[in-house]
Design a protein around this motif. Structure first.
Motif, mmCIF file in Angstrom:
data_model
loop_
_atom_site.group_PDB
_atom_site.id
_atom_site.type_symbol
_atom_site.label_atom_id
_atom_site.label_comp_id
_atom_site.label_asym_id
_atom_site.label_seq_id
_atom_site.Cartn_x
_atom_site.Cartn_y
_atom_site.Cartn_z
ATOM 1 N N GLU A 128 0.776 -0.863 -0.126
ATOM 2 C CA GLU A 128 0.161 -0.093 -0.274
ATOM 3 C C GLU A 128 0.923 1.517 0.018
ATOM 4 O O GLU A 128 0.577 2.235 -0.284
ATOM 5 C CB GLU A 128 -1.028 -0.273 1.330
ATOM 6 N N SER A 129 2.128 0.954 1.005
ATOM 7 C CA SER A 129 2.914 2.282 0.994
ATOM 8 C C SER A 129 3.389 2.578 -0.572
ATOM 9 O O SER A 129 3.453 3.806 -0.956
ATOM 10 C CB SER A 129 3.421 2.189 2.077
ATOM 11 N N ALA A 130 3.800 2.048 -0.998
ATOM 12 C CA ALA A 130 4.775 1.905 -2.669
ATOM 13 C C ALA A 130 3.725 2.420 -3.077
ATOM 14 O O ALA A 130 3.979 3.373 -4.041
ATOM 15 C CB ALA A 130 5.044 0.607 -2.854
ATOM 16 N N LEU A 131 2.349 2.216 -3.478
ATOM 17 C CA LEU A 131 1.405 2.786 -4.517
ATOM 18 C C LEU A 131 0.691 4.220 -4.060
ATOM 19 O O LEU A 131 0.938 4.682 -5.121
ATOM 20 C CB LEU A 131 -0.132 1.599 -3.620
ATOM 21 N N PHE A 132 0.802 4.264 -2.560
ATOM 22 C CA PHE A 132 0.409 6.004 -2.009
ATOM 23 C C PHE A 132 1.757 6.782 -2.807
ATOM 24 O O PHE A 132 1.206 7.805 -3.148
ATOM 25 C CB PHE A 132 0.656 5.848 -0.639
ATOM 26 N N TYR A 133 2.816 6.163 -2.666
ATOM 27 C CA TYR A 133 4.142 6.521 -3.079
ATOM 28 C C TYR A 133 4.038 6.992 -4.310
ATOM 29 O O TYR A 133 4.167 7.576 -5.173
ATOM 30 C CB TYR A 133 5.208 6.100 -2.173
ATOM 31 N N MET A 134 3.729 6.415 -4.969
ATOM 32 C CA MET A 134 2.743 6.320 -6.962
ATOM 33 C C MET A 134 2.173 7.453 -7.194
ATOM 34 O O MET A 134 2.334 7.737 -8.624
ATOM 35 C CB MET A 134 3.070 5.063 -7.231
ATOM 36 N N GLN A 135 0.890 7.317 -6.463
ATOM 37 C CA GLN A 135 -0.038 8.159 -6.724
ATOM 38 C C GLN A 135 0.672 9.810 -6.279
ATOM 39 O O GLN A 135 -0.061 10.622 -6.973
ATOM 40 C CB GLN A 135 -0.596 7.421 -6.303
ATOM 41 N N GLN A 136 0.935 9.389 -5.378
ATOM 42 C CA GLN A 136 1.489 10.824 -4.867
ATOM 43 C C GLN A 136 2.494 11.326 -6.059
ATOM 44 O O GLN A 136 2.092 13.289 -5.933
ATOM 45 C CB GLN A 136 2.587 11.214 -4.012
ATOM 46 N N ARG A 137 2.666 10.901 -6.558
ATOM 47 C CA ARG A 137 3.827 11.355 -7.729
ATOM 48 C C ARG A 137 3.123 11.113 -9.348
ATOM 49 O O ARG A 137 3.971 11.952 -10.361
ATOM 50 C CB ARG A 137 4.897 10.713 -7.860
ATOM 51 N N GLY A 138 1.670 11.443 -8.666
ATOM 52 C CA GLY A 138 0.997 11.408 -10.404
ATOM 53 C C GLY A 138 0.623 10.412 -11.392
ATOM 54 O O GLY A 138 0.658 10.342 -11.494
ATOM 55 N N ALA A 160 -0.067 -1.654 -12.268
ATOM 56 C CA ALA A 160 0.354 -2.130 -13.648
ATOM 57 C C ALA A 160 2.068 -2.844 -13.175
ATOM 58 O O ALA A 160 2.997 -3.154 -13.292
ATOM 59 C CB ALA A 160 0.198 -1.955 -14.383
ATOM 60 N N LEU A 161 2.417 -0.944 -12.627
ATOM 61 C CA LEU A 161 4.043 -1.091 -12.875
ATOM 62 C C LEU A 161 4.827 -2.601 -11.841
ATOM 63 O O LEU A 161 5.439 -2.853 -11.383
ATOM 64 C CB LEU A 161 4.458 0.058 -12.109
ATOM 65 N N LEU A 162 4.420 -2.532 -10.415
ATOM 66 C CA LEU A 162 4.470 -2.757 -9.370
ATOM 67 C C LEU A 162 3.976 -3.517 -9.574
ATOM 68 O O LEU A 162 4.669 -5.340 -8.841
ATOM 69 C CB LEU A 162 3.255 -2.595 -7.825
ATOM 70 N N THR A 163 3.143 -5.065 -10.302
ATOM 71 C CA THR A 163 2.813 -6.672 -10.121
ATOM 72 C C THR A 163 4.350 -6.791 -11.620
ATOM 73 O O THR A 163 4.546 -8.071 -11.555
ATOM 74 C CB THR A 163 1.611 -6.277 -11.017
#
Lengths: 340, 488
Positions: free
Chosen positions: A291-301, A309-312
């Protein structure tokens, strides 16, 4: 426990149900009560994902060989093994036999290409790896979501034989890819990897039985899978070390991600050991995207879907990176990325 | 170095199986065989209420319709259920049961086993050990239960289940068979029909049981099956630590021990259940020994309830059991710590099941398996996550150690995840005893056998630490004794 009969599409009595331990998570009987009618002929259409890598080809269309169905490799060779299904509501069985002679190097590019709907495919391949030969088997599957597909591979490794396998399963109504491998003699080396990437209500079952009979053998297995929607991923891996198979080194790892609420992953990694000079280990994890990685990426647009998809991709690509043949690796990478 | 010294001392006083004696007390038997009359006989002997007899007879009907399971990795001579005594009890004298009136022969048995039945005694060899209440079961009956009055002051009920059926029938009826239903499996059905004794524990709300409770099972009579039934209820916010020990005489025949243990933990309750199983394992040729086919299950019904199973399995010819937790309550938690040691011709197929039904439930499994001689040992476990159980965590670790060329060690875990928010980790290893470590220990003056005992004790240390102190001491010695004759 009922004994495991050889699956024969023409005889419904051989269809295993979940009461058969080896088919506990893939209840074939539930989906297939009666023997299906035999499929008619099919046309071989598009050239398949590995066409650009060239080499020889063995093609089965609805179980019927188009040309030869056996292959003997010597020297350095590439073989495309294509199982093509194009049927509706019928069933077919294909079997191929592949031999790598001593010292040969074979790149075996296997595809299960399906069109039509609700067919039942049963594809078998026997692979003999002679002493000091090397076989790399790469399997891609692309089948309709209402098909039933069972693929069986029987691999024998002679002294010093090397075997590299990666299966990329995308599932079907019920899809099972089974590998039975025997280390017949001393010093064989096997890598039996796999990926499952499933969506909808697809089901994929990667089952392997690795039997160490000869001493000094090595097995390494890495399975990674991602399950979305209501899909179900199954991994059953059994490693047997027989009496006398001393100095065996066997390692198995399974890592699964469920990215939806209703996905399911069932794992059964087994170690059955009768020799004492061994090193064996398995690890299995099941979890969800960080979740924290997802959040981090969303924060960066990056949008949530793209981030997922990227994390998968990052998660699965580790297995693809283990393919030694560069050309094949790139094909698999692109093929997989297109399906994320 | 205290531990090293202790290991050396332990090995020095090795005996093959020091609990293998038989006791010649006058015993009363029910006729051999199993039929409704025998069940009526047992029920009548215990002065049970009518509903209990009906429950037993219904269980018997179910059992008749069931088939003996064969899926495990263990192989054994089939049991002839008609050639067993289902009830064997020392002949009791008339009068109120107090410790002074217990047959001195029986007291001598427990003294020999090192089980303190006199309340002023503490466990041998442990200075300042806390009090332990003991329920001593001899074949089919409980012969004595200690500290009953002191426990009663706290509202804790600790008594033989046969007595509880007479004194608290409603309480027993409310919970009996709710965790392990009669038809759960073949041996549970058999047990439900013919169980003779076992312990009943009830801890009232908010009570922390002031001492450890313990049941000591002893098989003495030959050709007798022991069918113990234990029921532990921890009411809201209570805590209890329960210990179980078992031994049997050395005989050529195989004897059946088919027990059922049910634990119920309500909101915020915690139960710690520890077993040191040391049934007679059979001789060096694999003749004789106990068949230990046991169903143990805990129902964590309450939110934040917790059940912890710790087992040290060193005995029995064949062990086949999976102490499990049904984690129904939110944030409930289950733990399983196991040491299974097989030597000679012993076989063990053991592990646990963690069924996660409650949100945010957690489980932890640490299993250490040691195989030596010609023995065969299997860890089989299930971790299952229900679709509605969100936020579940599980950690599993199974390590196997092989000593010698003719033994087997197997790991068969099942992981079934049907909820995307679960996090599971499982790891397993199988290795042989390290030559380098053995060499190192021997270089420093230990014999090969001492070195093996030392290394194995280190291997199982994570689990030993989970045992209550007085058990840990015992278990550590047992580890060394069980491995005697495995090297050289």
């Amino acid at each position: 426990m009922k004994a495991l009969a050889r699956l024969d599409l023409t005889d419904a009595a051989t269809f295993p149900s979940r009461r058969v331990e080896e088919w506990k998570y893939s209840d074939l009987k539930r989906f297939l009560r009666e023997a299906p009618e035999l499929s008619g002929t099919a046309v071989v259409g598009a050239p398949g994902p590995f066409y650009d890598l060239g080499g020889d080809a063995i093609v089965f269309a609805n179980g019927r060989p188009v040309g030869v169905k056996d292959y003997i490799a010597s020297g350095d060779q590439t073989l495309r093994l294509r199982f093509i299904s194009d049927a509706t509501g019928t069933g077919h069985t294909a079997s191929a036999r592949i031999v790598a002679r001593p010292g040969a190097r074979l790149l075996l590019l296997e595809t299960h290409e399906g069109k039509g709907s609700a067919y039942v495919a049963h594809n078998k391949v026997e692979i003999d790896v002679a002493s000091d030969a090397e076989v790399t088997r790469i399997v891609l599957t692309d089948e309709p979501d209402d098909a039933i597909s069972v693929a069986e591979a029987e691999v024998k490794l002679e002294a010093g034989g090397r075997y590299r396998q990666i299966i990329v399963a995308t599932g079907a109504k019920l899809q099972r890819l089974e590998t039975r491998l025997r280390h017949e003699a001393e010093g064989a080396d096997a890598r039996v990897d796999g990926i499952y990437l499933l969506g909808g209500s697809r089901h994929a079952d990667l089952t392997s039985v690795i039997d160490h009979v000869g001493p000094n053998g090595t097995t390494s297995q890495l399975i990674k899978g991602v399950v979305r929607d209501e899909a179900r991923g199954v991994f059953q891996g059994k490693i047997l070390v027989q009496k006398g198979a001393d100095d065996t080194d066997a390692r198995m790892g399974h890592h699964g991600l469920i990215t939806s609420e209703r996905g399911e992953i069932d794992v059964k990694p087994e170690l059955i050991i009768y020799a004492d000079e061994v090193q064996c280990a398995h690890g299995a994890t099941v979890g969800t995207l960080d979740e924290s990685a997802l959040f981090y990426m969303q924060q960066r647009g990056i949008s949530a879907d793209e981030a997922r998809a990227l994390l998968t991709q990052a998660f699965l690509i580790e297995v693809v990176d283990r393919i030694e043949h560069e050309g094949a690796r790139e094909v698999v990478r692109e093929w997989l990325t297109a399906r994320l | 170095m205290a531990i090293v010294q202790e290991t050396i001392d332990t090995v020095a006083e090795l005996e093959r199986y020091k609990y293998g004696f038989t006791t010649d007390v006058e015993q009363e038997f029910a006729p051999k065989g199993l039929n409704p009359d025998i069940i009526r006989f047992i029920s009548d002997k215990k002065g049970e209420p009518e509903w209990m007899l009906e429950w037993r007879l219904a269980a018997y009907e179910r059992w008749l319709a069931m088939e003996e399971p064969t899926w495990s990795a263990v192989k054994y001579e089939p049991v002839d259920y008609q050639d067993l005594y289902y009830y064997a009890a020392p002949v009791k004298k008339e009068g109120p049961k107090s410790l002074d009136e217990v047959d001195p022969e029986l007291l001598a048995v427990y003294a020999k086993l090192g089980i303190p039945l006199k309340e002023q005694e503490v466990l041998a060899g442990v200075q300042g050990a806390p009090k332990v209440a003991v329920d001593a079961v001899f074949d089919s009956v409980s012969v004595v239960t200690t500290f009953k009055e002191e426990l009663a002051k706290h509202g804790v009920i600790f008594m033989p289940i046969s007595e509880a059926l007479r004194e608290y029938p409603d309480l027993v009826r409310q919970y009996l068979g709710t965790v392990v239903p009669v038809s759960d499996n073949y041996f549970a059905a058999l047990n439900s029909a013919v169980f003779s004794d076992g312990s009943f524990v009830y801890i009232p709300p908010g009570v922390r049981c002031p001492m450890e409770l313990s049941t000591y099972f002893r098989i003495n009579a030959s050709q007798t099956g022991q069918f113990e039934r234990t029921l532990i209820i921890a009411d809201k916010g209570s805590y209890v630590s329960y210990l179980e020990g078992c031994t049997a005489p050395m005989r050529d025949e195989n004897q059946l021990h088919a027990a059922v243990v049910e634990i119920i933990a309500l909101d915020d309750a915690e139960v710690k259940y520890s077993t040191v199983q040391n049934w007679y394992p059979g001789d060096a040729e694999g003749k004789g020994g106990i068949y230990n086919f046991v169903t143990k299950r805990a129902d964590c019904r309450g939110d934040r309830s917790k059940v912890s199973w710790t087992q040290v399995e060193t005995g029995s010819a064949v062990t086949w059991k999976y102490p499990s937790c049904i984690l129904k309550g939110e944030e409930s938690s289950g733990e399983f710590y196991s040491i299974a040691i097989t030597n000679g011709h012993q076989q063990a197929d053991t592990g646990t099941k963690m069924l996660h039904l409650g949100k945010n439930s957690r489980s932890r499994i640490i299993a250490k398996t040691v195989s030596a001689g010609k023995s065969d040992s299997t860890y089989r476990g299930l971790v299952s996550i229900h679709p509605k159980a969100t936020g579940v965590r599980n950690f599993t670790q199974c390590d196997s150690l092989l000593i010698g060329k003719e033994c087997g060690a197997h790991t068969i875990p099942y992981i079934e995840v049907r909820n995307g928010s679960a996090q599971l980790e499982h790891e397993a290893t199988t290795t042989r005893l390290s030559e380098a470590q053995l060499f190192y220990a021997q270089q420093r003056g230990l014999s090969e056998e001492e070195a093996v005992a030392l290394l194995v004790n280190g291997f199982v240390r994570d689990v030993l630490q989970e045992l209550p102190m007085e058990f840990a001491v015992e278990a550590q010695k047992l580890v060394a004794i069980s491995l005697e004759g495995s090297v050289g």
